[in-house]
Design an enzyme around this catalytic site. Structure first.
Site, PDB file in Angstrom:
ATOM      1  N   CYS A  26       0.816  -1.402  -0.030  1.00 49.58           N
ATOM      2  CA  CYS A  26      -0.217   0.022   0.061  1.00 49.58           C
ATOM      3  C   CYS A  26       0.648   1.203  -0.061  1.00 49.58           C
ATOM      4  CB  CYS A  26      -0.899  -0.072   1.162  1.00 49.58           C
ATOM      5  SG  CYS A  26      -1.943  -1.710   1.286  1.00 49.58           S
ATOM      6  N   GLU A  61      -1.211   4.360  14.273  1.00 51.64           N
ATOM      7  CA  GLU A  61      -0.696   5.734  13.410  1.00 51.64           C
ATOM      8  C   GLU A  61      -1.087   6.916  14.332  1.00 51.64           C
ATOM      9  OE1 GLU A  61      -1.360   7.785   9.222  1.00 51.64           O
ATOM     10  OE2 GLU A  61      -2.695   6.122   9.735  1.00 51.64           O
ATOM     11  N   PHE A 111       1.737  -3.602   3.836  1.00 49.87           N
ATOM     12  CA  PHE A 111       1.795  -5.145   4.326  1.00 49.87           C
ATOM     13  C   PHE A 111       3.366  -5.484   4.166  1.00 49.87           C
ATOM     14  CE2 PHE A 111      -2.701  -7.249   3.762  1.00 49.87           C
ATOM     15  CZ  PHE A 111      -3.037  -6.409   4.948  1.00 49.87           C
TER      16      PHE A 111
END
Length: 417
Positions: A165, A316, A403
């Site tokens: 991603c 995050e 990932f």
């Protein structure tokens, strides 16, 4: 060696909430959800029956029928968004030195539909490998920048970045680096993804990564909400034309913003789960700030990775709190994945476009679908819930995490002479 300044001169977007940049931006401002029941295949036996598809996309509306048949949807999307960006930038390749114009592209998975189709045909046969001669050239990830370069005759640096991603953010960082080192004048950069098929949805379902809110798909992508239950898969493409400032000024190009820094790091923690304390996320944001010569006080907006997964959103926000300290509370934070879904390898490019337009227009896109506060998150952070907020944005940071623990962040700044 003096590094060149690099600016954004063109944008193109093909997304689940708009098939052009103006449509995409309007969707963001209006808080439109792109999630709906999947139309590409029969989902009866699948745990997740919805996604963020590009609506009413017909390749032949943009490409010649014969050409469209020879390329995977992820390449179709790349060509469509790039054509918009090229026109937006006013690039006349007949008058430019195309030896110094490159293409650096990102995709996490590439031609998954092509791979699935060909393997299914083989599996149903008698074992004789009667495969399409375009099987491999349609599937491989680097074929997207190859097709873009061939369409426009661009002979500069040409390759793909693959980091799940984070792929298209890595592509943007590489493009930025090549230009500021003087190895190219212009680079067409971005990313595309097309995984809304049986293999893509089934595979992510097997990992328990996707939301299964089949009774209410439009609100299923709900980053930072207490009841989030996984990400919503999306598809599409984003293209950003990066150009050296001197080259852009010489040809009288319009300038959206300046790209000033990029950071990369690894979680070194788990194949799919983020570091629980957000260590890799903190490191990558610090790396981007250092590269840009900025401090946390200079950033006004963060377009977070914010996928709507239980663990990811927490790690995050912990990273932001740890790195930014008190500066975290004057930030606007938002996850546009709440509207577009997660475009995987294309997310970085599409979300960078959101940052660029936020800077240009002085308004922060919202995080929609917020209903219930999560006590595990810092409630004093401004997540820009449910409604866009006007704000003068000097600099914006975009996060993408993949990932394998791949992290990439890029910073855009309001352009000043």
């Amino acid at each position: 060696m003096e590094l060149k300044r690099v600016v954004v001169t063109g944008l193109g977007a093909l997304t689940p909430i708009g098939k052009t940049v103006p449509e995409y931006w309007e969707g963001l401002m209006n808080g439109v959800s792109g999630a709906a029941p999947i139309t590409r295949f029969d989902t009866e036996k699948f745990k997740t029956k919805f996604a963020c598809e590009v609506k009413n996309f017909v390749a032949e509306d943009y490409l010649e029928k014969k050409e469209a048949r020879k390329i995977d949807p992820f390449v179709q999307y790349a060509l469509v968004s790039t054509e918009e960006a090229v026109k937006d930038a006013g690039l006349d390749f007949e008058t430019l030195n195309t030896n110094r114009i490159g293409v650096i592209w990102g995709s996490g998975i590439g031609g998954l539909k092509t791979f699935l189709d060909e393997i299914m045909i083989f599996a149903k046969g008698d074992g004789t490998p009667r495969l399409n001669p375009f099987f491999i050239p349609k599937m491989i990830i680097d074929i997207a920048p190859g097709h873009i370069s061939m369409k426009y005759g661009l002979r500069g640096p040409n390759f793909s970045c693959v980091s799940a991603c984070a792929s298209s953010t890595n592509a943007l960082i590489d493009a930025f680096t090549y230009i500021r080192l003087g190895k190219a004048d212009i680079i067409v950069s971005g990313g595309s993804e097309a995984i809304l098929n049986e293999a893509g949805i089934g595979g992510f379902n097997a990992m328990h990564a996707l939301s299964t809110r089949n009774d209410d798909p439009q609100t299923a992508s709900r980053p930072f909400d207490k009841d989030r239950d996984g990400f919503v898969a999306g598809e599409g493409a984003g293209t950003i034309i990066l150009e050296s400032l001197e080259h852009a000024k010489a040809r009288g190009a319009k300038i959206y913003a300046e790209i000033v820094g990029g950071g990369m790091s690894a979680d070194a923690n788990h194949i799919t789960a983020p570091h629980p304390e957000g260590l890799g996320a903190r490191l990558v944001m610090q790396s981007a700030l250092d590269d840009a010569g900025l401090t946390t006080a200079d950033i006004d907006y963060i377009n977070v990775h914010g996928t709507s997964t239980p663990l990811g959103d927490i790690s995050e926000t912990k990273a932001i709190g740890t790195l930014f300290g008190d500066d975290a509370y004057r930030l606007n934070i938002s996850s546009t994945k709440s509207m577009t879904g997660h475009l995987l390898g294309a997310a970085g490019a599409v979300e960078s476009i959101a940052c660029i337009l936020a800077i240009k227009n002085g308004i922060v896109p919202p995080t929609i679908n917020h209903f219930t506060d999560d006590p595990a998150l810092d409630s004093k952070l401004n997540f820009t819930f449910n409604k866009a907020q006007k704000r003068d944005i000097r600099a914006a940071l975009s996060n993408t995490f993949g990932f394998g623990g791949h992290n990439a962040s890029v910073i855009f700044k309001k352009f000043e002479e």
